[in-house]
Scaffold this motif. Structure first.
Motif, PDB file in Angstrom:
ATOM      1  N   VAL A  49       0.847  -1.190   0.000  1.00 51.06           N
ATOM      2  CA  VAL A  49       0.000   0.000   0.000  1.00 51.06           C
ATOM      3  C   VAL A  49       0.884   1.241   0.000  1.00 51.06           C
ATOM      4  O   VAL A  49       2.038   1.194   0.410  1.00 51.06           O
ATOM      5  CB  VAL A  49      -0.962   0.038   1.221  1.00 51.06           C
ATOM      6  N   ASP A  50       0.307   2.348  -0.454  1.00 53.02           N
ATOM      7  CA  ASP A  50       1.042   3.609  -0.433  1.00 53.02           C
ATOM      8  C   ASP A  50       0.293   4.610   0.450  1.00 53.02           C
ATOM      9  O   ASP A  50      -0.756   4.298   1.013  1.00 53.02           O
ATOM     10  CB  ASP A  50       1.272   4.154  -1.844  1.00 53.02           C
ATOM     11  N   ILE A  51       0.837   5.796   0.556  1.00 51.81           N
ATOM     12  CA  ILE A  51       0.264   6.820   1.426  1.00 51.81           C
ATOM     13  C   ILE A  51      -1.155   7.189   1.002  1.00 51.81           C
ATOM     14  O   ILE A  51      -2.012   7.464   1.841  1.00 51.81           O
ATOM     15  CB  ILE A  51       1.190   8.062   1.511  1.00 51.81           C
ATOM     16  N   ASP A  52      -1.427   7.148  -0.306  1.00 58.10           N
ATOM     17  CA  ASP A  52      -2.779   7.469  -0.777  1.00 58.10           C
ATOM     18  C   ASP A  52      -3.791   6.420  -0.330  1.00 58.10           C
ATOM     19  O   ASP A  52      -4.908   6.761   0.064  1.00 58.10           O
ATOM     20  CB  ASP A  52      -2.801   7.612  -2.305  1.00 58.10           C
ATOM     21  N   ASP A  53      -3.416   5.140  -0.389  1.00 53.70           N
ATOM     22  CA  ASP A  53      -4.301   4.076   0.095  1.00 53.70           C
ATOM     23  C   ASP A  53      -4.621   4.296   1.579  1.00 53.70           C
ATOM     24  O   ASP A  53      -5.777   4.243   1.999  1.00 53.70           O
ATOM     25  CB  ASP A  53      -3.648   2.693  -0.062  1.00 53.70           C
ATOM     26  N   CYS A  54      -3.581   4.545   2.354  1.00 54.11           N
ATOM     27  CA  CYS A  54      -3.760   4.744   3.797  1.00 54.11           C
ATOM     28  C   CYS A  54      -4.619   5.969   4.078  1.00 54.11           C
ATOM     29  O   CYS A  54      -5.494   5.932   4.949  1.00 54.11           O
ATOM     30  CB  CYS A  54      -2.402   4.876   4.490  1.00 54.11           C
ATOM     31  N   SER A  55      -4.396   7.027   3.340  1.00 50.08           N
ATOM     32  CA  SER A  55      -5.145   8.264   3.529  1.00 50.08           C
ATOM     33  C   SER A  55      -6.634   8.075   3.220  1.00 50.08           C
ATOM     34  O   SER A  55      -7.499   8.519   3.983  1.00 50.08           O
ATOM     35  CB  SER A  55      -4.543   9.356   2.651  1.00 50.08           C
ATOM     36  N   ARG A  56      -6.931   7.393   2.112  1.00 52.93           N
ATOM     37  CA  ARG A  56      -8.343   7.172   1.745  1.00 52.93           C
ATOM     38  C   ARG A  56      -9.062   6.334   2.803  1.00 52.93           C
ATOM     39  O   ARG A  56     -10.181   6.658   3.202  1.00 52.93           O
ATOM     40  CB  ARG A  56      -8.444   6.494   0.374  1.00 52.93           C
ATOM     41  N   VAL A  57      -8.420   5.280   3.261  1.00 56.94           N
ATOM     42  CA  VAL A  57      -9.041   4.435   4.289  1.00 56.94           C
ATOM     43  C   VAL A  57      -9.185   5.213   5.587  1.00 56.94           C
ATOM     44  O   VAL A  57     -10.233   5.169   6.241  1.00 56.94           O
ATOM     45  CB  VAL A  57      -8.236   3.131   4.497  1.00 56.94           C
ATOM     46  N   SER A  58      -8.157   5.957   5.965  1.00 58.40           N
ATOM     47  CA  SER A  58      -8.189   6.733   7.204  1.00 58.40           C
ATOM     48  C   SER A  58      -9.326   7.755   7.202  1.00 58.40           C
ATOM     49  O   SER A  58     -10.073   7.874   8.185  1.00 58.40           O
ATOM     50  CB  SER A  58      -6.847   7.444   7.409  1.00 58.40           C
ATOM     51  N   GLU A  59      -9.467   8.507   6.107  1.00 64.44           N
ATOM     52  CA  GLU A  59     -10.510   9.535   6.032  1.00 64.44           C
ATOM     53  C   GLU A  59     -11.912   8.924   6.145  1.00 64.44           C
ATOM     54  O   GLU A  59     -12.762   9.423   6.889  1.00 64.44           O
ATOM     55  CB  GLU A  59     -10.393  10.317   4.725  1.00 64.44           C
ATOM     56  N   GLN A  60     -12.141   7.834   5.414  1.00 64.04           N
ATOM     57  CA  GLN A  60     -13.461   7.204   5.446  1.00 64.04           C
ATOM     58  C   GLN A  60     -13.745   6.566   6.808  1.00 64.04           C
ATOM     59  O   GLN A  60     -14.854   6.665   7.336  1.00 64.04           O
ATOM     60  CB  GLN A  60     -13.576   6.151   4.338  1.00 64.04           C
ATOM     61  N   LEU A  61     -12.745   5.919   7.387  1.00 64.19           N
ATOM     62  CA  LEU A  61     -12.921   5.306   8.698  1.00 64.19           C
ATOM     63  C   LEU A  61     -13.150   6.374   9.763  1.00 64.19           C
ATOM     64  O   LEU A  61     -14.002   6.217  10.640  1.00 64.19           O
ATOM     65  CB  LEU A  61     -11.725   4.433   9.060  1.00 64.19           C
ATOM     66  N   SER A  62     -12.420   7.475   9.681  1.00 64.91           N
ATOM     67  CA  SER A  62     -12.588   8.566  10.635  1.00 64.91           C
ATOM     68  C   SER A  62     -14.024   9.089  10.613  1.00 64.91           C
ATOM     69  O   SER A  62     -14.632   9.327  11.666  1.00 64.91           O
ATOM     70  CB  SER A  62     -11.598   9.693  10.323  1.00 64.91           C
ATOM     71  N   ASP A  63     -14.585   9.242   9.410  1.00 59.62           N
ATOM     72  CA  ASP A  63     -15.980   9.677   9.291  1.00 59.62           C
ATOM     73  C   ASP A  63     -16.929   8.688   9.972  1.00 59.62           C
ATOM     74  O   ASP A  63     -17.848   9.091  10.690  1.00 59.62           O
ATOM     75  CB  ASP A  63     -16.379   9.838   7.820  1.00 59.62           C
ATOM     76  N   GLN A  64     -16.696   7.401   9.757  1.00 59.45           N
ATOM     77  CA  GLN A  64     -17.542   6.368  10.373  1.00 59.45           C
ATOM     78  C   GLN A  64     -17.393   6.360  11.896  1.00 59.45           C
ATOM     79  O   GLN A  64     -18.373   6.200  12.620  1.00 59.45           O
ATOM     80  CB  GLN A  64     -17.210   4.977   9.806  1.00 59.45           C
ATOM     81  N   LEU A  65     -16.170   6.530  12.361  1.00 61.84           N
ATOM     82  CA  LEU A  65     -15.929   6.556  13.807  1.00 61.84           C
ATOM     83  C   LEU A  65     -16.603   7.760  14.456  1.00 61.84           C
ATOM     84  O   LEU A  65     -17.097   7.667  15.587  1.00 61.84           O
ATOM     85  CB  LEU A  65     -14.430   6.551  14.104  1.00 61.84           C
ATOM     86  N   ASP A  66     -16.640   8.885  13.755  1.00 59.99           N
ATOM     87  CA  ASP A  66     -17.326  10.068  14.277  1.00 59.99           C
ATOM     88  C   ASP A  66     -18.826   9.800  14.435  1.00 59.99           C
ATOM     89  O   ASP A  66     -19.447  10.280  15.378  1.00 59.99           O
ATOM     90  CB  ASP A  66     -17.106  11.275  13.365  1.00 59.99           C
ATOM     91  N   ILE A  67     -19.397   9.053  13.510  1.00 55.92           N
ATOM     92  CA  ILE A  67     -20.831   8.745  13.565  1.00 55.92           C
ATOM     93  C   ILE A  67     -21.138   7.742  14.669  1.00 55.92           C
ATOM     94  O   ILE A  67     -22.019   7.949  15.495  1.00 55.92           O
ATOM     95  CB  ILE A  67     -21.323   8.194  12.202  1.00 55.92           C
ATOM     96  N   VAL A  68     -20.387   6.636  14.695  1.00 52.14           N
ATOM     97  CA  VAL A  68     -20.660   5.543  15.643  1.00 52.14           C
ATOM     98  C   VAL A  68     -20.124   5.860  17.043  1.00 52.14           C
ATOM     99  O   VAL A  68     -20.727   5.475  18.040  1.00 52.14           O
ATOM    100  CB  VAL A  68     -20.082   4.216  15.103  1.00 52.14           C
ATOM    101  N   ASP A  69     -18.987   6.540  17.106  1.00 56.19           N
ATOM    102  CA  ASP A  69     -18.345   6.973  18.351  1.00 56.19           C
ATOM    103  C   ASP A  69     -18.176   5.839  19.372  1.00 56.19           C
ATOM    104  O   ASP A  69     -18.665   5.928  20.494  1.00 56.19           O
ATOM    105  CB  ASP A  69     -19.134   8.137  18.964  1.00 56.19           C
ATOM    106  N   PRO A  70     -17.444   4.766  18.991  1.00 53.03           N
ATOM    107  CA  PRO A  70     -17.298   3.623  19.894  1.00 53.03           C
ATOM    108  C   PRO A  70     -16.240   3.796  20.979  1.00 53.03           C
ATOM    109  O   PRO A  70     -16.124   2.959  21.859  1.00 53.03           O
ATOM    110  CB  PRO A  70     -16.906   2.492  18.947  1.00 53.03           C
ATOM    111  N   ILE A  71     -15.474   4.899  20.908  1.00 51.96           N
ATOM    112  CA  ILE A  71     -14.357   5.086  21.837  1.00 51.96           C
ATOM    113  C   ILE A  71     -14.581   6.368  22.627  1.00 51.96           C
ATOM    114  O   ILE A  71     -14.510   7.465  22.071  1.00 51.96           O
ATOM    115  CB  ILE A  71     -13.015   5.139  21.080  1.00 51.96           C
ATOM    116  N   PRO A  72     -14.854   6.249  23.934  1.00 56.35           N
ATOM    117  CA  PRO A  72     -15.165   7.443  24.718  1.00 56.35           C
ATOM    118  C   PRO A  72     -13.952   8.347  24.983  1.00 56.35           C
ATOM    119  O   PRO A  72     -14.104   9.547  25.149  1.00 56.35           O
ATOM    120  CB  PRO A  72     -15.710   6.878  26.034  1.00 56.35           C
ATOM    121  N   ASP A  73     -12.746   7.768  24.986  1.00 60.98           N
ATOM    122  CA  ASP A  73     -11.542   8.535  25.289  1.00 60.98           C
ATOM    123  C   ASP A  73     -10.932   9.109  24.009  1.00 60.98           C
ATOM    124  O   ASP A  73     -11.215   8.649  22.908  1.00 60.98           O
ATOM    125  CB  ASP A  73     -10.499   7.627  25.964  1.00 60.98           C
TER     126      ASP A  73
END
Length: 157
Positions: A49-73
């Motif tokens: 993988v390259d930095i672009d692959d990591c960036s795309r996954v990170s951005e999309q996952l971050s959006d999902q984590l903001d919605i679901v908010d499974p981590i209180p800390d």
């Protein structure tokens, strides 16, 4: 929320993302290091993988984590390659590694040895067979999978 639970939720959230991006989910870790919590997602694909692959996954996952908010800390999200010495955790990881040089550490010793490095000759759900060098000769070591504490690919120098 328990550590295992967070990784299960994150794995469920990231699976459709990695499928869409045509990369493989290798592992998810959630651990505290010093005063900080880290959520690490490891991805890979043939050729790496390259930095672009990591960036795309990170951005999309971050959006999902903001919605679901499974981590209180507060935590740091890291999406990266597992590296050349990627961990072997799932049966498919071991199957792909047959013929490769691997490092295996054990919960309890076999023949007085608690860690082996050698060529993975075969893998089944019950055991793996390594061909290891002992001084000037090679020998096969049969390792029950329930004795494996950690396994990873190993770079030969």
């Amino acid at each position: 929320m328990a550590k295992e639970r967070v990784t299960d939720i994150v794995e469920r959230l990231v699976t459709p993302i990695v499928e869409k991006e045509h990369v493989e989910l290798v592992d998810v870790e959630f651990k505290k290091e010093g005063a900080n919590w880290y959520l690490r997602v490891f991805i890979d694909k043939p050729g790496g993988v390259d930095i672009d692959d990591c960036s795309r996954v990170s951005e999309q996952l971050s959006d999902q984590l903001d919605i679901v908010d499974p981590i209180p800390d507060a935590y740091f999200l890291e999406v990266s390659s597992p590296g050349a010495e990627r961990p072997l955790k799932k049966p498919s990881d071991f199957e792909k590694a047959v013929g490769e040089n691997v490092y295996v550490s054990l919960y309890e010793p076999i023949d007085g040895v608690k860690a082996y490095e050698g060529t993975l000759i075969s893998y089944s759900e019950e055991q793996l067979v390594l061909e290891v060098r002992v001084k000037t000769r090679t020998k096969s070591v049969v390792i029950p999978t329930d004795k494996v504490a950690l396994a990873r690919l190993a770079i030969q120098l």
